[in-house]
Design a protein around this motif. Structure first.
Motif, short mmCIF file in Angstrom:
data_model
loop_
_atom_site.label_atom_id
_atom_site.label_comp_id
_atom_site.label_asym_id
_atom_site.label_seq_id
_atom_site.Cartn_x
_atom_site.Cartn_y
_atom_site.Cartn_z
N MET A 147 0.84 -1.20 0.00
CA MET A 147 0.00 0.00 0.00
C MET A 147 0.87 1.25 0.00
O MET A 147 0.65 2.19 -0.78
N ILE A 151 1.38 4.46 -2.61
CA ILE A 151 1.27 5.88 -2.29
C ILE A 151 2.55 6.61 -2.73
O ILE A 151 2.50 7.65 -3.38
N ALA A 155 4.49 10.11 -5.81
CA ALA A 155 5.23 11.32 -5.49
C ALA A 155 6.67 11.19 -5.96
O ALA A 155 7.14 10.10 -6.25
N LEU A 161 10.45 8.68 0.82
CA LEU A 161 9.05 8.62 1.22
C LEU A 161 8.66 7.22 1.61
O LEU A 161 7.98 7.01 2.61
N ILE A 164 9.95 6.69 5.19
CA ILE A 164 9.32 7.42 6.29
C ILE A 164 7.83 7.12 6.40
O ILE A 164 7.27 7.19 7.47
N LEU A 165 7.19 6.79 5.28
CA LEU A 165 5.76 6.47 5.37
C LEU A 165 5.54 5.08 5.95
O LEU A 165 4.59 4.84 6.68
N PRO A 168 6.70 3.99 10.50
CA PRO A 168 5.78 4.11 11.63
C PRO A 168 4.58 3.18 11.53
O PRO A 168 4.13 2.64 12.53
N VAL A 169 4.10 2.98 10.28
CA VAL A 169 2.90 2.15 10.13
C VAL A 169 3.22 0.68 10.41
O VAL A 169 2.41 -0.07 10.92
N LEU A 214 -8.96 1.31 0.34
CA LEU A 214 -8.44 2.61 -0.10
C LEU A 214 -7.77 2.56 -1.46
O LEU A 214 -7.69 3.57 -2.15
N MET B 120 4.40 9.19 12.41
CA MET B 120 3.44 8.86 11.36
C MET B 120 2.83 10.13 10.75
O MET B 120 2.72 10.27 9.55
N ALA B 123 5.26 12.27 8.81
CA ALA B 123 5.42 11.69 7.47
C ALA B 123 4.27 12.11 6.57
O ALA B 123 4.45 12.38 5.38
N TYR B 124 3.07 12.20 7.17
CA TYR B 124 1.89 12.63 6.41
C TYR B 124 2.10 14.04 5.86
O TYR B 124 1.81 14.31 4.69
N ILE B 126 4.97 15.50 5.25
CA ILE B 126 6.00 15.48 4.21
C ILE B 126 5.42 14.94 2.91
O ILE B 126 5.69 15.47 1.84
N LEU B 127 4.60 13.88 3.03
CA LEU B 127 3.97 13.32 1.83
C LEU B 127 3.16 14.38 1.11
O LEU B 127 3.26 14.55 -0.10
N TYR B 144 -3.53 8.26 2.70
CA TYR B 144 -2.54 7.94 3.74
C TYR B 144 -3.08 8.27 5.12
O TYR B 144 -2.80 7.55 6.08
#
Lengths: 221, 225
Positions: A147, A151, A155, A161, A164-165, A168-169, A214, B120, B123-124, B126-127, B144
């Protein structure tokens, strides 16, 4: 739907087989990462304490999985993605990618386990539990990373990205997997880990279901 | 324009929280002593943060269903305010931990979980900033936001309860129900939650209006040329 998914998984497998360098690259990545760890900690077989062994193993698997899955939406160019958009439903695409990536992550994890056992020793006492945990961990990693790679592919500066995305998840899954694998290494009775296995399964389910819901919105843009 | 009723309520509640929170009698307890007043200023931050994140997720879902940028404005501004509350919550928590546990950061599961939660949402941001097209930014940001929220909930509600923690209410430590023999704390605690949350909502709505006004002006400029 089921037929669509199997066709798409077959497509992923063929594609991977045709570009063997990518697969070989990621396999070599695992082996070299383990070897670097081995040299850096300066440990002989069985010299490493169990929690360290466990943490190093999972961190290496995490980084290899991030690298392996990161390419799942960028390796094929825009035109072909548009083609898939026309012929397949987004749900089938995300499910097939998640299943394919879980297989890939599982292969990486098993290879990492093999290399770890050879050069750093194998302290695992409850093999069955350890492997079951690997399967669940691979599923969770792949659902989350697939997923996020979808995303991040939209970008620029994709690689940063992606990290860092996803980190945490992915931490809830990682922490659960680490603590179950610690129990398996210590050879504790399976009943101790049942609770944690169920929570891991539940987190996997939450992540997969949200990805499933999503992804169509992401795919459309 | 004048102030609408809920803004006046926010002012009244916060004035009450600050005066009563600092002056009213609190239960005398070993180790905690006067730091128990952190309940009004630290714990309430997390309540406010989570409530605002829920609002943000609801508006993200609304955006995905309708494609109307006005919903996305609400989602991003509520997340911004929630991040501010989260940062304040983690700093007040660290101050409290210094006095009671002896360290600013002692690797407690709750501290770790809240730090990860903040990562988290950074990061959102930055995205969102790395996407240039407004609609794409709104859409991918919403996706996200919802995805992160679904991972955030097990992170802060489930995981800390599975391991031992020093935090009140965990690992055999008495929570706030056990301290609160005479319901003195509740009298300030519940109004404080409401007050801080309303303040957060106020800040967000001001920024939402600013954002919408900016967009309107930009549209005007573009259409003139």
């Amino acid at each position: 739907m089921l037929k669509e998914i199997t066709v798409l998984i077959k497509k992923e497998l063929t594609l991977e087989w045709r570009q063997k360098y990518a697969l070989n690259g990621i396999l070599l990545y695992v082996v070299s990462a383990v070897f670097i760890t081995y040299l850096s900690v300066g440990a002989k077989q069985g010299n490493l304490s169990v929690p360290t062994w466990n943490a190093l193993y999972w961190i290496i698997i995490l980084f290899s999985a991030v690298n392996a899955v990161a390419k799942s939406f960028v390796q094929e160019h825009q035109g072909r993605q548009l083609y898939y958009y026309m012929i397949a439903s987004p749900e089938a695409i995300i499910l097939s990618k998640i299943i394919y990536n879980s297989l890939l992550t599982l292969v990486l994890a098993l290879l990492g386990y093999l290399v770890f056992s050879i050069i750093l020793g194998n302290p695992v006492q409850d093999q069955g539990m350890f492997l079951l945990n690997l399967v669940l961990g691979a599923l969770g990693f792949s659902a989350c990373l697939t997923m996020v790679s979808g995303i991040a592919s939209k970008a620029s500066n994709n690689a940063t990205l992606m990290a860092i995305l996803s980190f945490p998840v992915i931490i809830p899954i990682l922490l659960m997997a680490i603590s179950i694998s610690k129990n398996a290494i210590d050879g504790l009775d399976p009943s101790v880990s049942v609770d944690k296995l169920i929570s891991l399964l539940a987190i996997n389910a939450i992540v997969s279901v949200t990805a499933y819901i999503l992804f169509p919105y992401l795919w459309r843009s | 324009m004048g102030l609408s009723w809920w803004k006046i309520l926010a002012i009244v509640l916060l004035a009450f929280t600050i005066t009563a929170g600092l002056l009213m009698d609190v239960p005398r307890l070993p180790i905690l002593n006067e730091t128990i007043r952190a309940l009004y200023f630290h714990v309430t931050m997390w309540f406010g943060m989570i409530l605002m994140l829920v609002v943000s997720v609801i508006y993200s879902i609304k955006y995905l269903r309708t494609g109307n940028l006005r919903h996305d404005d609400v989602a991003i501004e509520f997340t911004n305010a929630a991040i501010l509350f989260g940062v304040l919550g983690i700093t007040t928590g660290m101050l409290w931990a210094k006095f009671t546990w002896g360290d600013y950061w002692s690797g407690d599961p709750k501290q770790n979980a809240s730090a990860i939660g903040l990562l988290m949402y950074f990061a959102y941001l930055i995205l969102r900033n790395s996407l240039t097209d407004v609609h794409q930014r709104a859409r991918i940001g919403s996706v996200y936001n919802i995805f992160a929220f679904s991972a955030f909930i097990p992170l802060i509600f489930v995981l800390p309860r599975l391991t031992d923690s020093l935090h009140p209410g965990n690992g055999g430590n008495p929570g706030f129900n056990a301290y609160d023999m005479d319901s003195n704390l509740r009298v300030v605690f519940y109004p404080a939650i409401l007050g801080w949350t309303l303040l957060g909502a106020w800040m967000s709505t001001v920024r939402v209006r600013l954002k919408r006004a900016e967009r309107k002006m930009e549209d005007k400029l573009i259409n003139q040329v």
